[in-house]
Enzyme design. Structure first.
Site, mmCIF file in Angstrom:
data_model
loop_
_atom_site.group_PDB
_atom_site.id
_atom_site.type_symbol
_atom_site.label_atom_id
_atom_site.label_comp_id
_atom_site.label_asym_id
_atom_site.label_seq_id
_atom_site.Cartn_x
_atom_site.Cartn_y
_atom_site.Cartn_z
ATOM 1 N N CYS A 8 0.975 -1.066 -0.019
ATOM 2 C CA CYS A 8 0.015 0.152 0.032
ATOM 3 C C CYS A 8 0.917 1.246 -0.063
ATOM 4 O O CYS A 8 2.161 1.210 -0.303
ATOM 5 C CB CYS A 8 -0.963 -0.017 1.252
ATOM 6 S SG CYS A 8 -0.167 0.022 2.841
ATOM 7 N N ARG A 14 -3.470 -0.666 5.303
ATOM 8 C CA ARG A 14 -4.035 -1.573 4.630
ATOM 9 C C ARG A 14 -3.096 -2.955 4.643
ATOM 10 O O ARG A 14 -3.675 -4.018 4.673
ATOM 11 C CB ARG A 14 -4.673 -1.056 3.180
ATOM 12 C CG ARG A 14 -5.605 -0.262 3.108
ATOM 13 C CD ARG A 14 -5.809 0.604 1.909
ATOM 14 N NE ARG A 14 -4.532 1.457 1.745
ATOM 15 C CZ ARG A 14 -4.311 2.305 0.411
ATOM 16 N NH1 ARG A 14 -5.245 2.195 -0.217
ATOM 17 N NH2 ARG A 14 -3.267 2.892 0.419
ATOM 18 N N ASP A 125 -8.606 3.756 1.806
ATOM 19 C CA ASP A 125 -7.566 4.070 2.240
ATOM 20 C C ASP A 125 -8.439 4.500 3.850
ATOM 21 O O ASP A 125 -8.741 5.594 3.909
ATOM 22 C CB ASP A 125 -6.651 4.996 2.179
ATOM 23 C CG ASP A 125 -5.398 4.828 2.904
ATOM 24 O OD1 ASP A 125 -5.319 4.519 4.012
ATOM 25 O OD2 ASP A 125 -4.272 5.231 2.206
#
Ligand code: 4NP
Length: 156
Positions: A8, A14, A125
């Protein structure tokens, strides 16, 4: 040993969550010795820091251990890992910029999307909206589909 790397932007929200969830999924299937898991970030702003407290909280709520520290992706990762899984299209484009392609670089949710399990192609996100619980559910689903795909492809 098959290598799986989740990627990420910051490697604090994440991808560490996916790393923890996927490792747990592997343990549940007795495959922890066959598939190696790690995560990395495109950026280096959080180098050496633990995962975001929102990620740690949701993992803890599901009894999933996680001790990783943020690190930035490097060219060696392209040699070592077989699957590089980007959380969003920007991460995917950034990985493609490395221009090293012997391995599989794809969106993390591709496997779940292809199987009709989610209409989403990107993991939102939670760094920006705090929705760690919703992201956990999506990552859980993505990990199950990803394991199916890897098992098919690697005959595990
Ligand atoms: P992640 O979330 O890519 O899921 O780890 C982010 C973490 C940090 C930042 C952006 C996204 N940041 O700009 O510092």
């Amino acid at each position: 040993m098959v290598g799986v790397l989740f990627v990420c932007l910051g490697n604090i929200c994440r991808s560490p969550m996916a790393e923890g969830v996927f490792r747990q999924t592997l343990r549940e299937h007795g495959l922890q010795d066959r598939i190696q898991v790690d995560s990395a970030g495109i950026g280096n702003w959080h180098l050496g820091k633990p995962a975001h407290k929102g990620t740690l909280k949701v993992l803890k709520e599901h009894n999933i251990p996680h001790h990783g520290r943020s690190r930035q992706i490097s060219t060696q990762d392209f040699e070592h890992f077989h699957y590089l899984l980007a959380m969003d299209k920007q991460n995917h484009a950034d990985l493609k910029q490395f221009n090293i392609s012997p391995h599989k670089v794809q969106l993390f949710l591709d496997a779940a999307y292809k199987r009709g399990l989610t209409p989403l192609q990107e993991v939102p996100d939670p760094y920006y909206d705090g929705r760690f619980d919703a992201v956990f559910d999506l990552i859980k689903l993505g990990c199950m589909a990803l394991l199916d795909e890897i098992r098919e492809e690697q005959q595990l």
